[in-house]
Design a protein around this motif. Structure first.
Motif: not given
Length: 142
Positions: A19-27, A42-51
């Motif tokens: 779910v977090l990867t999907g949000v990082a890629a789409s927002v 930067d927030i997208n990269v951070t979300m993907a790394l948290i995922a």
């Protein structure tokens, strides 16, 4: 019969990673100045790394849950989902980082990786950004 809590934690961590990867890629959070286009920030990269980290948590809890064969619940699902979650999240982090650098270069953010490239190597990126800005100006005027 007791429930396999570690198995459920692993499974849900893997699902949360997807779910977090999907949000990082789409927002898209990093707007290119002078246009209506936004790319990853930067927030997208951070979300993907948290995922990706959540995917690792899923793998660890999946491994820990295998010991409890007498308990009811998922055992291998956390490992399987976690492995795929880590792979997909790291790929998303790479794509987000790449598009973040393109947006930072277009916005003139100092120290980005594209600005440090040879001028002949970034010719196509400059042309791409020029076309975006030209199209944005055309659509605003007409």
């Amino acid at each position: 019969m007791k429930k396999n809590v570690k198995g459920f934690i692993g499974l849900f961590a893997g699902i949360a990673s997807f779910v977090l990867t999907g949000v990082a890629a789409s927002v898209l959070t990093n707007k290119i100045e002078g246009t209506k286009i936004a790319l990853h920030g930067d927030i997208n990269v951070t979300m993907a790394l948290i995922a990706a980290a959540l995917g690792l948590v899923a793998i660890v809890f999946g491994i820990l849950s295998i010991k409890h064969k007498d308990q009811k619940g998922p055992r291998k699902a956390g490992i399987i989902v976690g492995v795929f979650a880590v792979i997909i999240a790291l790929a998303a982090a790479g794509i987000c980082a790449l598009t973040r650098e393109i947006a930072n270069y277009a916005n003139g953010v100092p120290g980005n990786a594209i600005a440090q490239m040879d001028e002949s190597q970034r010719e196509s990126i400059d042309e791409f950004i020029k076309n975006i800005r030209t199209d944005a100006a055309t659509s605003q005027n007409g």
